[in-house]
Design a protein around this motif. Structure first.
Motif, PDB file in Angstrom:
ATOM      1  N   LEU A 127       0.798  -1.265  -0.211  1.00 47.06           N
ATOM      2  CA  LEU A 127       0.084  -0.045   0.015  1.00 47.06           C
ATOM      3  C   LEU A 127       0.924   1.208  -0.296  1.00 47.06           C
ATOM      4  N   PHE A 128       0.874   1.898  -1.125  1.00 48.98           N
ATOM      5  CA  PHE A 128       1.532   3.235  -1.206  1.00 48.98           C
ATOM      6  C   PHE A 128       0.567   4.469  -0.973  1.00 48.98           C
ATOM      7  N   ALA A 129       1.157   5.362   0.063  1.00 46.91           N
ATOM      8  CA  ALA A 129       0.244   6.532   0.381  1.00 46.91           C
ATOM      9  C   ALA A 129       0.977   7.658   0.726  1.00 46.91           C
ATOM     10  N   ALA A 130       0.219   8.833   0.551  1.00 44.23           N
ATOM     11  CA  ALA A 130       0.929   9.963   0.584  1.00 44.23           C
ATOM     12  C   ALA A 130      -0.121  11.166   1.008  1.00 44.23           C
ATOM     13  N   ASP A 131       0.049  11.944   1.955  1.00 41.54           N
ATOM     14  CA  ASP A 131      -0.447  13.389   2.010  1.00 41.54           C
ATOM     15  C   ASP A 131       0.652  14.332   1.594  1.00 41.54           C
ATOM     16  N   LYS A 132       0.130  15.496   1.069  1.00 45.09           N
ATOM     17  CA  LYS A 132       0.950  16.531   0.566  1.00 45.09           C
ATOM     18  C   LYS A 132       1.566  17.193   1.776  1.00 45.09           C
ATOM     19  N   GLY A 133       2.964  16.972   1.666  1.00 44.60           N
ATOM     20  CA  GLY A 133       3.990  17.578   2.646  1.00 44.60           C
ATOM     21  C   GLY A 133       4.327  16.663   4.010  1.00 44.60           C
ATOM     22  N   ASN A 134       3.738  15.446   3.640  1.00 42.51           N
ATOM     23  CA  ASN A 134       3.967  14.704   4.824  1.00 42.51           C
ATOM     24  C   ASN A 134       4.910  13.230   4.376  1.00 42.51           C
ATOM     25  N   GLY A 135       5.439  13.579   3.309  1.00 44.05           N
ATOM     26  CA  GLY A 135       5.998  12.153   2.719  1.00 44.05           C
ATOM     27  C   GLY A 135       5.383  10.975   1.939  1.00 44.05           C
ATOM     28  N   ALA A 136       6.011  10.070   1.569  1.00 41.49           N
ATOM     29  CA  ALA A 136       5.455   9.002   1.001  1.00 41.49           C
ATOM     30  C   ALA A 136       5.624   7.610   1.716  1.00 41.49           C
ATOM     31  N   TYR A 137       4.910   6.845   1.722  1.00 43.71           N
ATOM     32  CA  TYR A 137       5.088   5.691   2.352  1.00 43.71           C
ATOM     33  C   TYR A 137       4.631   4.401   1.849  1.00 43.71           C
ATOM     34  N   GLN A 141       6.094   2.452   5.961  1.00 43.30           N
ATOM     35  CA  GLN A 141       7.613   2.581   5.842  1.00 43.30           C
ATOM     36  C   GLN A 141       7.974   3.804   4.879  1.00 43.30           C
ATOM     37  N   ARG A 142       8.877   4.572   5.395  1.00 38.97           N
ATOM     38  CA  ARG A 142       8.830   5.888   4.548  1.00 38.97           C
ATOM     39  C   ARG A 142       9.729   5.325   3.256  1.00 38.97           C
ATOM     40  N   ILE A 143       9.359   5.923   2.061  1.00 41.68           N
ATOM     41  CA  ILE A 143       9.847   5.525   0.785  1.00 41.68           C
ATOM     42  C   ILE A 143      10.624   6.848   0.087  1.00 41.68           C
ATOM     43  N   ALA A 199       8.709   6.221  -7.055  1.00 37.10           N
ATOM     44  CA  ALA A 199       8.464   6.665  -5.703  1.00 37.10           C
ATOM     45  C   ALA A 199       9.473   5.951  -4.633  1.00 37.10           C
ATOM     46  N   CYS A 200       9.590   4.501  -5.038  1.00 34.62           N
ATOM     47  CA  CYS A 200      10.168   3.793  -3.940  1.00 34.62           C
ATOM     48  C   CYS A 200      11.592   3.330  -4.391  1.00 34.62           C
ATOM     49  N   GLY A 201      11.975   3.950  -5.416  1.00 39.02           N
ATOM     50  CA  GLY A 201      13.474   3.716  -5.971  1.00 39.02           C
ATOM     51  C   GLY A 201      13.594   2.262  -6.841  1.00 39.02           C
ATOM     52  N   ARG A 202      12.473   1.595  -7.076  1.00 38.00           N
ATOM     53  CA  ARG A 202      12.466   0.590  -7.858  1.00 38.00           C
ATOM     54  C   ARG A 202      12.863   0.663  -9.273  1.00 38.00           C
ATOM     55  N   LEU A 203      12.487   1.857  -9.685  1.00 35.99           N
ATOM     56  CA  LEU A 203      12.515   2.376 -11.071  1.00 35.99           C
ATOM     57  C   LEU A 203      13.370   3.856 -10.961  1.00 35.99           C
ATOM     58  N   ASP A 204      13.999   4.356 -11.784  1.00 32.70           N
ATOM     59  CA  ASP A 204      14.703   5.622 -11.890  1.00 32.70           C
ATOM     60  C   ASP A 204      13.702   6.608 -12.463  1.00 32.70           C
ATOM     61  N   LEU A 222       2.926  10.744  -5.216  1.00 35.69           N
ATOM     62  CA  LEU A 222       3.564   9.747  -4.424  1.00 35.69           C
ATOM     63  C   LEU A 222       5.255  10.043  -4.863  1.00 35.69           C
ATOM     64  N   VAL A 223       5.599  10.386  -6.005  1.00 39.31           N
ATOM     65  CA  VAL A 223       6.645  10.715  -6.475  1.00 39.31           C
ATOM     66  C   VAL A 223       7.320  11.965  -6.024  1.00 39.31           C
ATOM     67  N   ARG A 224       6.544  13.149  -5.891  1.00 37.47           N
ATOM     68  CA  ARG A 224       7.035  14.300  -5.400  1.00 37.47           C
ATOM     69  C   ARG A 224       7.017  14.053  -3.961  1.00 37.47           C
ATOM     70  N   GLU A 225       6.146  13.381  -3.190  1.00 40.56           N
ATOM     71  CA  GLU A 225       6.615  13.389  -1.764  1.00 40.56           C
ATOM     72  C   GLU A 225       7.726  12.382  -1.256  1.00 40.56           C
ATOM     73  N   ALA A 226       8.140  11.556  -2.209  1.00 37.49           N
ATOM     74  CA  ALA A 226       9.402  10.713  -2.032  1.00 37.49           C
ATOM     75  C   ALA A 226      10.746  11.596  -2.602  1.00 37.49           C
ATOM     76  N   GLY A 227      10.497  12.492  -2.670  1.00 39.31           N
ATOM     77  CA  GLY A 227      11.629  13.442  -3.290  1.00 39.31           C
ATOM     78  C   GLY A 227      12.096  13.599  -4.828  1.00 39.31           C
ATOM     79  N   GLY A 228      11.277  13.128  -5.656  1.00 39.53           N
ATOM     80  CA  GLY A 228      11.311  12.956  -7.143  1.00 39.53           C
ATOM     81  C   GLY A 228      10.769  14.149  -7.870  1.00 39.53           C
ATOM     82  N   ARG A 229      10.792  13.769  -9.215  1.00 41.60           N
ATOM     83  CA  ARG A 229       9.993  14.891 -10.026  1.00 41.60           C
ATOM     84  C   ARG A 229       8.980  14.412 -10.888  1.00 41.60           C
TER      85      ARG A 229
END
Length: 263
Positions: A127-137, A141-143, A199-204, A222-229
């Motif tokens: 289960l991948f989940a995110a709230d804006k501004g609170n990271g992705a999980y 577990q933080r991703i 978002a979780c780094g399995r793909l670049d 999900l991608v943005r909250e995980a630090g991506g674009r």
């Protein structure tokens, strides 16, 4: 995971409940492959049942919000600036062929911005989940996106247009340009999971032309909250219009965009 927002909690509960019926029906699909009629009608019915459950649960919890779904279109609410964007079964072709790679995707758009996201990979119970501004999980577990810095080492996912899909005209040029630079290309047929995997780094990275808002709305956040674009090559001011969705880790975004737009 930080405490989920009330909106995200509603979305997660709805996805988990709908997953039960999709999972049960998926167990029947392999047997139906051997029937004369085939599984297509069965899967279409399973898709509709899951959508109905999701709409009922979301409407019960947020009766004033709009709901946009793949099968039923837009159900207008009293507060149209708040809407759920729902794909009850992303990866229908995979599901149809008993391929265990499909998901439920739900996003919440508020005032034109995605603020909560839920993508549930049912067969893997991820289960991948995110709230804006609170990271992705993922499963609490933080991703984070990958740290790959060279395109020559990157694993990139893409769509693969078939038949009369408009993207067939531009895709060959993009494919050739990308294939010359990366370590590998993948086409797995579930855009919401492609984005979750970035978002979780399995793909670049990832790109695809012509997919619909319910396919990518949740994954973008999900991608943005995980630090991506992530966004649209044509610009985020056209986020819900026809065009090309892209996502990448933080380091490869500029080169990925330049490769695609220059093809």
């Amino acid at each position: 995971m930080p405490r989920r927002s009330p909106h995200l909690e509603v979305m997660v509960r709805a996805a988990v409940r709908a997953a039960r019926t999709l999972s049960r029906d998926f167990g029947e699909v392999e047997q139906l492959q051997w029937s004369v009629k085939g599984p297509a009608d069965f899967v279409s019915a399973a898709d509709r049942r899951a959508e109905q459950m999701l709409v009922e649960d979301l409407h019960r919890a947020r009766p004033d919000f709009s709901i946009l779904t793949e099968e039923s279109g837009l159900r207008e609410g009293r507060f149209p600036e708040h809407r759920f964007i729902v794909d009850p079964l992303d990866g229908t072709s995979n599901y149809l062929h008993a391929l265990p790679h499909w998901s439920i995707s739900i996003a919440l758009e508020q005032h034109g911005e995605v603020t909560a996201a839920c993508v549930y990979d049912v067969t893997r119970n991820e289960l991948f989940a995110a709230d804006k501004g609170n990271g992705a999980y993922m499963n609490d577990q933080r991703i984070r996106v990958s740290r790959t810095k060279e395109m020559s080492r990157a694993l990139i996912a893409c769509g693969l247009p078939v038949r009369d899909w408009k993207g067939r005209k531009s895709f060959p040029r993009q494919y050739e340009a990308m294939a010359d630079k990366v370590a590998g290309l993948r086409r797995m047929g579930v855009s919401s999971l492609d984005l979750a995997y970035v978002a979780c780094g399995r793909l670049d990275g990832y790109w695809e032309y012509g997919i619909q808002p319910w396919d990518y709305a949740a994954g973008l956040l999900l991608v943005r909250e995980a630090g991506g674009r992530s966004g649209r090559l044509e610009g985020d001011d056209r986020l819900w219009e026809e065009g090309t969705v892209f996502a990448s880790n933080a380091a490869l975004g500029d080169e990925l965009i330049a490769t695609l737009t220059g093809a």
